[in-house]
Design a protein around this motif. Structure first.
Motif, PDB file in Angstrom:
ATOM      1  N   ASN A 112      48.115 -72.641  -5.367  1.00  0.00           N
ATOM      2  CA  ASN A 112      48.758 -71.517  -5.350  1.00  0.00           C
ATOM      3  C   ASN A 112      48.828 -70.939  -4.099  1.00  0.00           C
ATOM      4  N   GLN A 171      53.157 -69.906 -10.602  1.00  0.00           N
ATOM      5  CA  GLN A 171      51.735 -70.306 -10.139  1.00  0.00           C
ATOM      6  C   GLN A 171      50.823 -70.953 -11.200  1.00  0.00           C
ATOM      7  N   ASP A 173      47.743 -71.215 -13.520  1.00  0.00           N
ATOM      8  CA  ASP A 173      46.934 -70.385 -14.192  1.00  0.00           C
ATOM      9  C   ASP A 173      45.363 -70.841 -13.933  1.00  0.00           C
ATOM     10  N   THR A 175      42.646 -68.799 -13.772  1.00  0.00           N
ATOM     11  CA  THR A 175      41.674 -68.004 -14.469  1.00  0.00           C
ATOM     12  C   THR A 175      41.458 -68.902 -15.796  1.00  0.00           C
ATOM     13  N   ARG A 223      35.863 -58.624 -12.912  1.00  0.00           N
ATOM     14  CA  ARG A 223      37.029 -59.216 -12.024  1.00  0.00           C
ATOM     15  C   ARG A 223      37.996 -59.138 -12.730  1.00  0.00           C
ATOM     16  N   LEU A 224      38.171 -59.608 -13.935  1.00  0.00           N
ATOM     17  CA  LEU A 224      39.589 -59.459 -14.876  1.00  0.00           C
ATOM     18  C   LEU A 224      39.890 -58.081 -14.832  1.00  0.00           C
ATOM     19  N   LYS A 225      39.260 -57.283 -14.881  1.00  0.00           N
ATOM     20  CA  LYS A 225      39.771 -55.678 -15.087  1.00  0.00           C
ATOM     21  C   LYS A 225      40.259 -55.180 -13.741  1.00  0.00           C
ATOM     22  N   THR A 227      40.901 -57.146 -10.436  1.00  0.00           N
ATOM     23  CA  THR A 227      41.896 -58.070 -10.185  1.00  0.00           C
ATOM     24  C   THR A 227      43.155 -57.991 -10.817  1.00  0.00           C
ATOM     25  N   TYR A 228      43.195 -58.279 -11.993  1.00  0.00           N
ATOM     26  CA  TYR A 228      44.525 -58.859 -12.940  1.00  0.00           C
ATOM     27  C   TYR A 228      44.949 -57.540 -13.856  1.00  0.00           C
ATOM     28  N   HIS A 229      43.937 -56.408 -13.934  1.00  0.00           N
ATOM     29  CA  HIS A 229      44.272 -55.518 -14.979  1.00  0.00           C
ATOM     30  C   HIS A 229      44.501 -55.989 -16.281  1.00  0.00           C
ATOM     31  N   ALA A 230      43.598 -56.933 -16.672  1.00  0.00           N
ATOM     32  CA  ALA A 230      43.725 -57.647 -18.005  1.00  0.00           C
ATOM     33  C   ALA A 230      43.379 -56.771 -19.081  1.00  0.00           C
ATOM     34  N   GLN A 234      43.071 -60.565 -23.420  1.00  0.00           N
ATOM     35  CA  GLN A 234      43.079 -61.400 -22.551  1.00  0.00           C
ATOM     36  C   GLN A 234      41.878 -61.823 -21.766  1.00  0.00           C
TER      37      GLN A 234
END
Length: 353
Positions: A112, A171, A173, A175, A223-225, A227-230, A234
């Motif tokens: 990546n 990219q 995936d 995660t 981390r998902l919230k 870094t990725y605003h998941a 998700q």
């Protein structure tokens, strides 16, 4: 398990734990100004001399040094596991699969980032004959197809096929693959625990791994919230389906509007009450701190050989994690205080000696 084998695991694991790095070792390592200095100190003054005796510490590459340190983790844990007639072979399998997952994830990070020029030496010599991964292919890796080829005929090929990018520009995936690989590992591990253990041994092992996974899921949510605003769906799809936290609690944390709200929900749980008060800079830190704290108690006081064996493995992994962090800090010329701030604070509290 025979009493002789049982006593051998307890005594040998505790003796090996006695060879851990002490406060004075960590302080000396923090004073090192290069990777070569670190290798020299470890070779001259610590139990890591056993895996560094044949290396030239004045010209060692960072990747080579880390591989040597992993060699001690793998070889000593594997030798110790032979004395545990119940879970010994499964401990070795767990270590190997965890190592292979770390290798795969590092490869995906390299793909990546596009930074393929940095060679790395990950598979310890004592594990090289056990893994089915084509390590040579990993050193020249430049595409996802090549990664699949290196993993052909392994259990990982099928998992990664499901995440194959649709084009070379897309990219990988990371995660999604990370979650799938860890789920595969822990699914096998929990099956072993329920099949091969019972009573207090099963209870202690489940508590170790349930706490680990509960903290892992909490860290993953943050981390998902961050870094990725998941979104909540998700996040829930990427959590590990194990541990002691109720689905309702995980769903509420996934739907939380902020990290603070998620932490407040976590603090209402058993594991949250006893861990979130621990000073930490990042939720990932809690996994290592609590694992270190709990396993240090178990290796000293648990009468169950399998529990003591896993505790030793966790403690050595924790030490290796901090050593690797220190090596990276020195490599990038961080200040001594900055590096120490990245390490487990209990190593410098006086309680770890």
């Amino acid at each position: 398990m025979g009493q002789t084998s049982s006593n051998a695991v307890l005594s040998k694991a505790r003796a090996l734990y006695g060879q851990r790095l002490r406060f004075e070792d960590w302080m000396a390592l923090l004073d090192c100004s290069s990777v070569n200095d670190i290798a020299t100190y470890l070779k001259a003054h610590t139990a890591y001399r056993s895996v560094l005796v044949s290396i030239d510490e004045f010209h060692i590459h960072r990747g080579q040094l880390e591989a040597c340190l992993r060699e001690r983790l793998f070889s000593e844990s594997t030798k110790l596991a032979r004395y545990d007639l119940n879970l010994g072979e499964h401990v070795s399998a767990y270590l190997l699969q965890k190592l292979e997952i770390q290798i795969i994830l590092r490869c995906i990070t390299r793909l990546n980032s596009g930074q393929m020029e940095d060679p790395f030496f990950l598979i310890p010599e004592s594990a090289a004959h056990q893994t089915e991964i084509d390590e040579k292919a990993l050193h020249t890796l430049s595409s996802y197809d090549q990664l699949l080829h290196a993993l052909s005929h392994t259990r990982y090929e099928k998992i990664l096929l499901a995440f194959a990018p649709k084009s070379t520009e897309e990219q990988v995936d990371y995660t999604g693959i990370e979650s799938a690989l860890w789920i595969d590992l822990f699914q096998r591990l929990y099956q072993v625990i329920y099949k091969e253990t019972k009573g207090q041994t099963r209870e202690e092992l489940l508590r170790i791994f349930d706490d680990y996974i509960d903290l892992n899921n909490y860290s993953r949510i943050i981390r998902l919230k961050r870094t990725y605003h998941a979104d909540p769906d998700q996040i829930k799809s990427l959590l590990l389906p194990f541990g002691s936290l109720k689905k309702e609690t995980l769903d509420r944390m996934a739907a939380a509007e902020s990290e603070k709200e998620a932490a407040e929900i976590m603090q209402t749980t058993r594991v949250g009450k006893r861990t979130l008060s621990t000073p930490h800079k990042d939720p990932d830190d809690l996994i290592f701190y609590i694992e270190y704290h709990d396993c240090r108690k178990k290796i000293r006081f648990s009468p169950n050989p399998s529990v003591v064996l896993f505790s030793y493995v966790f403690l050595l992994q924790s030490e290796l994690h901090d050593l690797t962090t220190l090596i990276e800090g020195v490599r990038y010329q961080l200040q001594k205080a900055e590096i120490q701030n990245l390490l487990n604070p209990e190593r410098f509290s006086g309680r770890s000696s």
